[in-house]
Structures are given as C-alpha cells and as structure tokens.
Enzyme design. Structure first.
Site, PDB file in Angstrom:
ATOM      1  N   GLY A  12       0.806  -1.227   0.000  1.00 10.36           N
ATOM      2  CA  GLY A  12       0.000   0.000   0.000  1.00 10.36           C
ATOM      3  C   GLY A  12       0.833   1.268   0.000  1.00 10.36           C
ATOM      4  N   LEU A  14       1.188   3.596   2.331  1.00  8.25           N
ATOM      5  CA  LEU A  14       2.045   3.681   3.515  1.00  8.25           C
ATOM      6  C   LEU A  14       2.821   2.382   3.717  1.00  8.25           C
ATOM      7  CD1 LEU A  14       2.907   5.435   5.916  1.00  8.25           C
ATOM      8  CD2 LEU A  14       1.172   4.246   7.263  1.00  8.25           C
ATOM      9  N   LYS A 137     -11.901   2.107  13.487  1.00 10.87           N
ATOM     10  CA  LYS A 137     -10.587   1.969  14.118  1.00 10.87           C
ATOM     11  C   LYS A 137     -10.734   1.704  15.625  1.00 10.87           C
ATOM     12  CE  LYS A 137      -7.833   4.236  10.540  1.00 10.87           C
ATOM     13  NZ  LYS A 137      -6.983   5.352  10.091  1.00 10.87           N
ATOM     14  N   ARG A 141      -9.432  -1.350  17.969  1.00 14.05           N
ATOM     15  CA  ARG A 141      -8.717  -1.124  19.241  1.00 14.05           C
ATOM     16  C   ARG A 141      -9.319  -1.954  20.366  1.00 14.05           C
ATOM     17  NH1 ARG A 141      -6.852   5.075  20.519  1.00 14.05           N
ATOM     18  NH2 ARG A 141      -5.681   5.431  18.602  1.00 14.05           N
TER      19      ARG A 141
HETATM   20  P1  NDP Z   1      -3.908   1.574   0.701  1.00  9.32           P
HETATM   21  O1  NDP Z   1      -5.232   1.964   0.139  1.00  9.32           O
HETATM   22  O2  NDP Z   1      -2.701   1.959  -0.055  1.00  9.32           O
HETATM   23  O3  NDP Z   1      -3.971  -0.003   0.945  1.00  9.32           O
HETATM   24  C1  NDP Z   1      -3.073  -0.694   1.778  1.00  9.32           C
HETATM   25  C2  NDP Z   1      -3.235  -2.185   1.661  1.00  9.32           C
HETATM   26  O4  NDP Z   1      -4.560  -2.613   1.977  1.00  9.32           O
HETATM   27  C3  NDP Z   1      -2.989  -2.771   0.291  1.00  9.32           C
HETATM   28  O5  NDP Z   1      -1.620  -2.947   0.084  1.00  9.32           O
HETATM   29  C4  NDP Z   1      -3.763  -4.083   0.342  1.00  9.32           C
HETATM   30  O6  NDP Z   1      -2.921  -5.184   0.568  1.00  9.32           O
HETATM   31  C5  NDP Z   1      -4.641  -3.949   1.545  1.00  9.32           C
HETATM   32  N1  NDP Z   1      -6.008  -4.321   1.148  1.00  9.32           N
HETATM   33  C6  NDP Z   1      -6.860  -3.641   0.360  1.00  9.32           C
HETATM   34  N2  NDP Z   1      -8.002  -4.330   0.202  1.00  9.32           N
HETATM   35  C7  NDP Z   1      -7.857  -5.468   0.925  1.00  9.32           C
HETATM   36  C8  NDP Z   1      -8.684  -6.591   1.168  1.00  9.32           C
HETATM   37  N3  NDP Z   1      -9.899  -6.688   0.644  1.00  9.32           N
HETATM   38  N4  NDP Z   1      -8.203  -7.555   1.956  1.00  9.32           N
HETATM   39  C9  NDP Z   1      -6.983  -7.464   2.513  1.00  9.32           C
HETATM   40  N5  NDP Z   1      -6.142  -6.448   2.296  1.00  9.32           N
HETATM   41  C10 NDP Z   1      -6.589  -5.462   1.515  1.00  9.32           C
HETATM   42  O7  NDP Z   1      -3.790   2.122   2.225  1.00  9.32           O
HETATM   43  P2  NDP Z   1      -3.203   3.511   2.718  1.00  9.32           P
HETATM   44  O8  NDP Z   1      -1.715   3.412   2.784  1.00  9.32           O
HETATM   45  O9  NDP Z   1      -3.842   4.612   1.973  1.00  9.32           O
HETATM   46  O10 NDP Z   1      -3.789   3.568   4.205  1.00  9.32           O
HETATM   47  C11 NDP Z   1      -3.136   2.945   5.310  1.00  9.32           C
HETATM   48  C12 NDP Z   1      -3.628   3.605   6.615  1.00  9.32           C
HETATM   49  O11 NDP Z   1      -3.267   5.000   6.623  1.00  9.32           O
HETATM   50  C13 NDP Z   1      -5.143   3.556   6.828  1.00  9.32           C
HETATM   51  O12 NDP Z   1      -5.410   3.282   8.188  1.00  9.32           O
HETATM   52  C14 NDP Z   1      -5.612   4.950   6.491  1.00  9.32           C
HETATM   53  O13 NDP Z   1      -6.769   5.339   7.187  1.00  9.32           O
HETATM   54  C15 NDP Z   1      -4.399   5.802   6.906  1.00  9.32           C
HETATM   55  N6  NDP Z   1      -4.295   7.036   6.105  1.00  9.32           N
HETATM   56  C16 NDP Z   1      -4.067   8.235   6.749  1.00  9.32           C
HETATM   57  C17 NDP Z   1      -3.942   9.399   6.033  1.00  9.32           C
HETATM   58  C18 NDP Z   1      -3.648  10.681   6.727  1.00  9.32           C
HETATM   59  O14 NDP Z   1      -3.595  11.747   6.089  1.00  9.32           O
HETATM   60  N7  NDP Z   1      -3.380  10.645   8.011  1.00  9.32           N
HETATM   61  C19 NDP Z   1      -4.073   9.425   4.579  1.00  9.32           C
HETATM   62  C20 NDP Z   1      -4.226   8.127   3.988  1.00  9.32           C
HETATM   63  C21 NDP Z   1      -4.346   6.985   4.745  1.00  9.32           C
HETATM   64  P3  NDP Z   1      -2.641  -6.281  -0.565  1.00  9.32           P
HETATM   65  O15 NDP Z   1      -1.468  -5.831  -1.327  1.00  9.32           O
HETATM   66  O16 NDP Z   1      -2.355  -7.516   0.182  1.00  9.32           O
HETATM   67  O17 NDP Z   1      -3.865  -6.345  -1.422  1.00  9.32           O
END
Ligand code: NDP
Length: 311
Positions: A12, A14, A137, A141
C-alpha cells in the site's frame, strides 16, 4: 536482538514505506503476500522488489485463519497498513481477523494496527459519514485490548502527500501556482508529516518499552502550521503570491452534502482538521508519547523541504 516484523498491506501507499523503513532499521522483515492479489502485476513486482531488498514474502489470506496464524507465528511484531481511505478502499474491520490470528498465535510482542491518522479516541463527536473511519478503528482497538495483545497506536496526523500536495484543499494533490481556496480563515493549525518519516518513526516504536500500550503522536514541531502558513511557504518557493479566495464552513458543509458517500467521508475529515483544528488543539497527556521527542535522532522532513518536490 531486533524484533522480527510482519507487514500486512505492504504493497500500500504507507505499507511500502513501512517495509523500507523496517529493512533500513535492520529488522528481519516479512511481508504478507495475499493470495487474492492474483495476477496484479504491479503488486507482485513490488513484492519481488522487497524480496530483492532482503524481505521474506509469506503467503496468507484473510479468508484462511490458519494461514494468518502461521505467518504471525514467524515474527515478534505485526504492523498492519490495510487500506482506510474511502476514495481508494476501506478495509479497516478486516483487521478483526488479524486480531483473532494474533490472539491464537500468542507470540506477538507488539501490534500496530492500521491507524496512522487522527487519533480515533478523540473523535467520539465526529460528523457523519466520516466518523465511520474513527468508529471502525475504535472497534479494532477494543478487540486488540480485549484480546490482551500488546499494542502501539500511531497517530500520524496529515499525510504530507495529500495535504501539502493540495495546499490543504480537498480534491487537489498538486499545488497550484495561480490560486488557492482557504478553508475558512485558513488559520487553524494542522500537522503534516512526510510518509517516509511516518514509517521511520513507526518502526522506531516497535522495540521501545516507552511506547508499549500507548498512543504515539507524530508532531514534528516545525510542521505544525496553518493552511495560510503552508501557502506562504509555497509562495516563497515559487516567488509569487497566489490569488486567494475562501470557503466558509457553511458553504463547505453544503457542498459536502451533494457529494457521493466516499467523497463525503474524506470531506468530513478535512472539516475536522481544517475548520476545527482537531489535530493540534490539544496537549498530549499522560499515557501518550510524541515521536519527534522520543527519537530526536530522526531528521524529519520539514514542510518546506517536502514542498520543493513540486517545483
Ligand atoms: P492503501 O489503500 O494503499 O492499501 C493498503 C493495503 O490494503 C494494500 O496494500 C492491500 O494489501 C490492503 N487491502 C486492500 N483491500 C484489501 C482486502 N480486501 N483484503 C486485505 N487487504 C486489503 O492504504 P493507505 O496506505 O492509503 O492507508 C493505510 C492507513 O493510513 C489507513 O489506516 C488509512 O486510514 C491511513 N491514512 C491516513 C492518512 C492521513 O492523512 N493521516 C491518509 C491516507 C491513509 P494487498 O497488497 O495484500 O492487497
């Protein structure tokens, strides 16, 4: 001896940075390769590049409890960065399956769930529909704490790519050289953190007894700025003043109601950050820590440094 780390969601936005930081800090790093990604060539290539950098790829599936238990048993620390942004994908509650696996495995010394944003514990009065992010979330927790799993919650504030890239305007991730719309008076303070720094600080916490069962806020002192201050930094970099307009709270909320669900969730988050100042309007109390104070050796990226990439 450094902990062995499993990253879930390592492909993903992050997650890939967490893999990099874990390897860079010398941890034996395992990355979950979910069977469901199938022939997604980009993800498979990314996983292979992690392997070339020294990570171990481990196969598992959220649909197969025993496969998760098996991979969790290989490590000391589990970090999950599963998706949680509605305009991309929101799978926060899937983590309950991971919590079950960690509980059964019984060996995990620390779990960092997919948080990395606003502290959900402070958002019990958040607005609909965006409160779903915080509510989900909090469900995770509670499951972690009921299972007695040692944890660290990372409150990373604003990902720089979203907020600095768009000069704090929702719907923009590249800064204009012409104009900007201020949210209200543009004076509420928020906190912006380079995503690579979020990953570095997160990995720093995992073997640190000071962060056990605590929330760690990432608040780099120089990056606590209002939208106006971010715009000023950009104006200094481009040597030009932007044309400024402003959107009132009432207008913002009225426009929000016309959007689809996923957009509304995101806009709610911008509302709490930019109109209410929810990230910076409280002191970090007892029972929590601040990352840049815990790890002064990390040279974090300032807002100005971050924004030079857009020149
Ligand atoms: P992404 O949308 O990039 O996804 C991360 C991972 O989620 C993917 O690599 C994928 O793993 C997994 N995933 C997606 N769908 C599924 C599924 N159906 N089953 C299992 N795994 C799945 O995530 P972000 O990096 O955007 O977000 C990560 C965290 O950061 C979140 O908690 C989000 O809320 C937070 N966040 C905070 C922000 C801020 O400004 N503070 C901004 C953006 C995010 P796989 O490769 O295995 O499919």
């Amino acid at each position: 001896m450094k902990s062995k780390v499993l990253i879930v969601g390592g492909t993903g936005y992050l997650g890939k940075r967490l893999v990099k930081a874990s390897l860079a800090q010398g941890h034996e790093t395992y990355v979950l390769h979910r069977e469901e990604i199938g022939v997604d060539i980009e993800k498979v290539q990314m996983l292979l590049s992690f392997k070339q950098q020294g990570a171990h790829l481990v196969i598992g599936s959220f649909n197969d409890h025993q496969s998760l238990v098996k991979v969790v048993k290989l490590v000391d620390v589990v970090i999950c960065a599963i998706s949680g942004v509605h305009i991309r994908s929101h799978q926060i509650l899937l983590q309950l399956k991971l919590v079950d696996a960690i509980k059964e495995a019984g060996n995990v010394k620390r779990f960092l769930p997919s948080e990395f944003g606003t502290d959900p514990a402070r958002m019990e009065n958040a607005m609909e529909p965006g409160r779903v992010t915080f509510d989900d979330k909090m469900v995770v927790r509670r499951a972690i704490e009921e299972a007695g799993i040692p944890f660290t919650y990372i409150s990373a504030n604003c990902f720089a790519g979203y907020f600095l890239g768009g000069l704090c305007q929702p719907g923009f991730i590249l800064p204009s050289r012409e104009q900007v719309r201020l949210l209200g008076d543009g004076n509420q303070k928020a906190i912006y953190v380079d995503e690579d720094d979020i990953a570095t600080y997160s990995i720093k916490t995992i073997d640190d007894p000071r962060t056990l069962n605590k929330t760690v806020y990432i608040r780099p002192a120089q990056n606590i700025l209002s939208q106006r201050e971010v715009v000023q930094i950009w104006e200094k970099l481009i040597g030009k003043e932007l044309l400024k307009s402003s959107i009132s709270e009432q207008e913002f909320l009225a426009i929000m109601k016309e959007q689809d669900y996923a957009e509304q969730v995101g806009l709610t988050h911008y509302y709490h950050v930019c109109y209410e100042g929810c990230l910076a309007n409280f002191e970090i109390g007892d029972g929590a820590e601040e990352a840049s104070k815990l790890y002064p050796e990390v040279k974090y990226t300032t807002v100005e440094e971050y924004m030079t990439r857009y020149l």
